[in-house]
Design a protein around this motif. Structure first.
Motif, PDB file in Angstrom:
ATOM      1  N   ALA A  22     -13.270  23.404  12.791  1.00  0.00           N
ATOM      2  CA  ALA A  22     -14.116  22.961  13.895  1.00  0.00           C
ATOM      3  C   ALA A  22     -13.450  21.835  14.682  1.00  0.00           C
ATOM      4  CB  ALA A  22     -15.469  22.505  13.354  1.00  0.00           C
ATOM      5  N   ALA A  23     -12.891  20.852  13.952  1.00  0.00           N
ATOM      6  CA  ALA A  23     -12.249  19.716  14.618  1.00  0.00           C
ATOM      7  C   ALA A  23     -11.031  20.156  15.421  1.00  0.00           C
ATOM      8  CB  ALA A  23     -11.853  18.667  13.590  1.00  0.00           C
ATOM      9  N   THR A  24     -10.236  21.029  14.831  1.00  0.00           N
ATOM     10  CA  THR A  24      -9.028  21.503  15.502  1.00  0.00           C
ATOM     11  C   THR A  24      -9.370  22.277  16.765  1.00  0.00           C
ATOM     12  OG1 THR A  24      -7.875  21.647  13.381  1.00  0.00           O
ATOM     13  CG2 THR A  24      -6.926  22.858  15.217  1.00  0.00           C
ATOM     14  N   HIS A  25     -10.364  23.143  16.681  1.00  0.00           N
ATOM     15  CA  HIS A  25     -10.726  23.954  17.846  1.00  0.00           C
ATOM     16  C   HIS A  25     -11.371  23.111  18.942  1.00  0.00           C
ATOM     17  CE1 HIS A  25     -10.844  27.687  14.992  1.00  0.00           C
ATOM     18  NE2 HIS A  25      -9.615  27.224  15.213  1.00  0.00           N
ATOM     19  N   THR A  36       0.842  -1.190   0.000  1.00  0.00           N
ATOM     20  CA  THR A  36       0.000   0.000   0.000  1.00  0.00           C
ATOM     21  C   THR A  36       0.876   1.238   0.000  1.00  0.00           C
ATOM     22  OG1 THR A  36      -1.718  -1.148   1.251  1.00  0.00           O
ATOM     23  CG2 THR A  36      -1.814   1.260   1.215  1.00  0.00           C
ATOM     24  N   PRO A  37       0.814   2.059  -1.052  1.00  0.00           N
ATOM     25  CA  PRO A  37       1.595   3.303  -1.043  1.00  0.00           C
ATOM     26  C   PRO A  37       1.189   4.176   0.134  1.00  0.00           C
ATOM     27  CG  PRO A  37       0.650   2.861  -3.220  1.00  0.00           C
ATOM     28  CD  PRO A  37       0.013   1.909  -2.266  1.00  0.00           C
ATOM     29  N   LYS A  38       2.158   4.711   0.821  1.00  0.00           N
ATOM     30  CA  LYS A  38       1.855   5.567   1.956  1.00  0.00           C
ATOM     31  C   LYS A  38       1.344   6.907   1.466  1.00  0.00           C
ATOM     32  CE  LYS A  38       3.817   7.387   6.244  1.00  0.00           C
ATOM     33  NZ  LYS A  38       5.028   7.491   7.088  1.00  0.00           N
ATOM     34  N   ARG A  39       0.138   7.257   1.913  1.00  0.00           N
ATOM     35  CA  ARG A  39      -0.460   8.506   1.474  1.00  0.00           C
ATOM     36  C   ARG A  39       0.163   9.684   2.204  1.00  0.00           C
ATOM     37  NH1 ARG A  39      -6.881   8.505   0.937  1.00  0.00           N
ATOM     38  NH2 ARG A  39      -6.268  10.591   0.250  1.00  0.00           N
ATOM     39  N   GLN A  40       0.385  10.736   1.454  1.00  0.00           N
ATOM     40  CA  GLN A  40       0.897  11.953   2.065  1.00  0.00           C
ATOM     41  C   GLN A  40      -0.245  12.668   2.768  1.00  0.00           C
ATOM     42  OE1 GLN A  40       2.883  14.516  -0.675  1.00  0.00           O
ATOM     43  NE2 GLN A  40       3.315  16.092   0.842  1.00  0.00           N
ATOM     44  N   ARG A  41      -0.096  12.913   4.061  1.00  0.00           N
ATOM     45  CA  ARG A  41      -1.145  13.563   4.821  1.00  0.00           C
ATOM     46  C   ARG A  41      -0.692  14.979   5.146  1.00  0.00           C
ATOM     47  NH1 ARG A  41      -4.913   9.903   6.689  1.00  0.00           N
ATOM     48  NH2 ARG A  41      -6.162  11.786   6.861  1.00  0.00           N
ATOM     49  N   ASP A  42      -1.052  15.909   4.282  1.00  0.00           N
ATOM     50  CA  ASP A  42      -0.708  17.302   4.513  1.00  0.00           C
ATOM     51  C   ASP A  42      -1.594  17.879   5.610  1.00  0.00           C
ATOM     52  OD1 ASP A  42       1.187  17.320   2.464  1.00  0.00           O
ATOM     53  OD2 ASP A  42      -0.359  17.720   0.961  1.00  0.00           O
ATOM     54  N   LEU A  43      -1.001  18.737   6.418  1.00  0.00           N
ATOM     55  CA  LEU A  43      -1.793  19.384   7.457  1.00  0.00           C
ATOM     56  C   LEU A  43      -2.771  20.348   6.801  1.00  0.00           C
ATOM     57  CD1 LEU A  43       0.964  20.175  10.103  1.00  0.00           C
ATOM     58  CD2 LEU A  43      -0.628  18.273  10.063  1.00  0.00           C
ATOM     59  N   PRO A  44      -4.057  20.231   7.106  1.00  0.00           N
ATOM     60  CA  PRO A  44      -5.033  21.101   6.465  1.00  0.00           C
ATOM     61  C   PRO A  44      -4.948  22.528   6.991  1.00  0.00           C
ATOM     62  CG  PRO A  44      -6.092  19.744   8.140  1.00  0.00           C
ATOM     63  CD  PRO A  44      -4.678  19.263   8.025  1.00  0.00           C
ATOM     64  N   ASP A  45      -5.283  23.487   6.135  1.00  0.00           N
ATOM     65  CA  ASP A  45      -5.372  24.874   6.570  1.00  0.00           C
ATOM     66  C   ASP A  45      -6.593  25.039   7.460  1.00  0.00           C
ATOM     67  OD1 ASP A  45      -3.129  25.709   5.156  1.00  0.00           O
ATOM     68  OD2 ASP A  45      -4.292  26.065   3.333  1.00  0.00           O
ATOM     69  N   VAL A  46      -6.441  25.812   8.508  1.00  0.00           N
ATOM     70  CA  VAL A  46      -7.554  26.072   9.424  1.00  0.00           C
ATOM     71  C   VAL A  46      -7.543  27.535   9.817  1.00  0.00           C
ATOM     72  CG1 VAL A  46      -7.629  23.727  10.361  1.00  0.00           C
ATOM     73  CG2 VAL A  46      -6.175  25.438  11.451  1.00  0.00           C
ATOM     74  N   LEU A  47      -8.691  28.012  10.271  1.00  0.00           N
ATOM     75  CA  LEU A  47      -8.782  29.346  10.841  1.00  0.00           C
ATOM     76  C   LEU A  47      -8.342  29.313  12.293  1.00  0.00           C
ATOM     77  CD1 LEU A  47     -12.339  30.431   9.575  1.00  0.00           C
ATOM     78  CD2 LEU A  47     -10.130  30.975   8.534  1.00  0.00           C
ATOM     79  N   THR A  48      -7.805  30.414  12.786  1.00  0.00           N
ATOM     80  CA  THR A  48      -7.626  30.558  14.217  1.00  0.00           C
ATOM     81  C   THR A  48      -8.987  30.868  14.835  1.00  0.00           C
ATOM     82  OG1 THR A  48      -7.240  32.938  14.144  1.00  0.00           O
ATOM     83  CG2 THR A  48      -5.322  31.489  13.824  1.00  0.00           C
ATOM     84  N   ARG A  49      -9.062  30.801  16.150  1.00  0.00           N
ATOM     85  CA  ARG A  49     -10.325  31.133  16.812  1.00  0.00           C
ATOM     86  C   ARG A  49     -10.715  32.582  16.527  1.00  0.00           C
ATOM     87  NH1 ARG A  49     -11.730  27.769  21.313  1.00  0.00           N
ATOM     88  NH2 ARG A  49     -10.341  25.971  21.477  1.00  0.00           N
ATOM     89  N   ASP A  50      -9.734  33.486  16.555  1.00  0.00           N
ATOM     90  CA  ASP A  50     -10.019  34.900  16.303  1.00  0.00           C
ATOM     91  C   ASP A  50     -10.495  35.113  14.866  1.00  0.00           C
ATOM     92  OD1 ASP A  50      -9.380  35.563  18.885  1.00  0.00           O
ATOM     93  OD2 ASP A  50      -7.333  36.242  18.406  1.00  0.00           O
ATOM     94  N   GLU A  51      -9.888  34.401  13.914  1.00  0.00           N
ATOM     95  CA  GLU A  51     -10.305  34.538  12.520  1.00  0.00           C
ATOM     96  C   GLU A  51     -11.724  34.027  12.310  1.00  0.00           C
ATOM     97  OE1 GLU A  51      -5.915  34.122  10.344  1.00  0.00           O
ATOM     98  OE2 GLU A  51      -7.169  32.352  10.688  1.00  0.00           O
ATOM     99  N   ALA A  52     -12.044  32.908  12.967  1.00  0.00           N
ATOM    100  CA  ALA A  52     -13.402  32.375  12.852  1.00  0.00           C
ATOM    101  C   ALA A  52     -14.417  33.370  13.427  1.00  0.00           C
ATOM    102  CB  ALA A  52     -13.506  31.035  13.569  1.00  0.00           C
ATOM    103  N   ALA A  53     -14.070  33.953  14.569  1.00  0.00           N
ATOM    104  CA  ALA A  53     -14.978  34.924  15.182  1.00  0.00           C
ATOM    105  C   ALA A  53     -15.142  36.153  14.300  1.00  0.00           C
ATOM    106  CB  ALA A  53     -14.451  35.324  16.558  1.00  0.00           C
ATOM    107  N   ARG A  54     -14.045  36.620  13.715  1.00  0.00           N
ATOM    108  CA  ARG A  54     -14.121  37.804  12.857  1.00  0.00           C
ATOM    109  C   ARG A  54     -14.961  37.518  11.616  1.00  0.00           C
ATOM    110  NH1 ARG A  54      -9.148  38.671  12.685  1.00  0.00           N
ATOM    111  NH2 ARG A  54      -8.474  38.331  10.529  1.00  0.00           N
ATOM    112  N   LEU A  55     -14.814  36.337  11.062  1.00  0.00           N
ATOM    113  CA  LEU A  55     -15.590  35.954   9.884  1.00  0.00           C
ATOM    114  C   LEU A  55     -17.080  35.955  10.184  1.00  0.00           C
ATOM    115  CD1 LEU A  55     -15.992  34.655   7.046  1.00  0.00           C
ATOM    116  CD2 LEU A  55     -15.569  32.436   8.148  1.00  0.00           C
TER     117      LEU A  55
END
Length: 310
Positions: free
Chosen positions: A258-261, A111-130
């Protein structure tokens, strides 16, 4: 040679068609997975025809490895190679169980090992501002706020959000019923801001867009039909673009946020797995790496000797 190739193609196409029926009827795979698997296998049987394999029984491990090596040489990504390996394994297992293969060569494939890039996420402040500065004038403004609030509050997939009916939201209990992948149903908590945004949309927005064909859909498009995932993605990109210094994210980026926060706030992995509807805890564990990376960034920026930390 042409007649031989037609015979090969037809024989393998019959086997692939039977496998497709099996996936639909017995494994209840998503339409996206079904299309991807059948597309992968179509490429495989074309390769087999080119080298003169005449029956499904000719799909031995040497042929399968040679085909995968060719995919690698063509520059296919690790994610694509991993999916194509999974498709072949499922196919040969089906053939073996059906008596068309004496042994299952898929078991011998790595099984080829899949590259798991870290996803981009908002900070808590960015989510609140949005969410706190969004223009909510008019029915579409109320809808857009409710859409983004629900995506961030619940971490649902965009297809799940667009599938919501009005009765799926239980404002008394503060939950929403979600129909996820494979027809699996789960109940997800909804925070007060999201619930309030949806209530405002139902009271003052949805009636202005609803038509006789709207049915029970919770979220509607501009013409009154059920909101389509493509439209929901455009909404998210457009609304994020209105906020300065916030990274452009898709609805899936809000799910990641959401998951990260949740994890940063102390939620345990099992709870987050249940909220997100992940079949495997391993998928949810990706977000622990996201949180750890965020903490490392903070440490590097804030600690006097943080630049040397890893």
């Amino acid at each position: 040679m042409l007649a031989q190739r037609d015979a090969v193609t037809n024989a393998l196409e019959d086997a692939v068609s039977d496998f497709g029926r099996h996936l639909r009827a017995e494994r209840d795979v998503s339409p996206h997975t079904l299309r991807a698997y059948l597309g992968d296998l179509k490429d495989l049987i074309g390769y087999a025809a080119d080298i003169g394999v005449t029956e499904p029984a000719g799909l031995d491990v040497s042929l399968l490895r040679a085909w995968l090596a060719r995919q690698h040489a063509l520059g296919r990504s690790r994610a694509t190679l991993a999916r194509r390996t999974a498709a072949v394994r499922a196919f040969t297992r089906h053939l073996h169980r059906g008596g068309q293969l004496s042994d299952d060569p898929g078991l011998l494939l790595g099984t080829p090992k899949r590259q798991r890039d870290l996803p981009d996420v908002l900070t808590r402040d960015e989510a609140a501002r949005l969410l706190d500065t969004m223009d909510t004038q008019g029915p579409l403004g109320l809808r857009d706020l409710a859409v983004l609030e629900m995506l961030y509050a619940t971490g649902v997939r965009v297809s799940e959000l667009c599938g919501f009916d009005i009765d799926d939201l239980d404002t008394g209990r503060g939950t929403v019923r979600v129909l996820g992948k494979g027809g699996r149903e789960r109940t997800v908590p909804v925070g007060e801001p999201a619930a309030r945004a949806v209530q405002d949309w139902l009271r003052a927005g949805r009636p202005a867009l609803a038509t006789d064909g709207s049915g029970p859909a919770l979220f509607l498009g501009a013409r009154g039909g059920r909101l389509h995932p493509t439209t929901a993605r455009r909404i998210v990109h457009a609304r994020i673009s209105e906020v300065g210094e916030v990274p452009d994210l898709s609805p899936h980026g809000l799910r990641h946020s959401a998951a990260t926060h949740l994890l940063e706030g102390g939620a345990d992995l099992r709870s987050v797995q249940e909220i997100l509807g992940h079949a495997s805890l391993q998928t949810t564990q990706l977000y622990t790496h996201v949180s750890a990376e965020r903490l490392k960034q903070v440490h590097r920026q804030a600690h006097p000797r943080g630049a040397q930390s890893d």
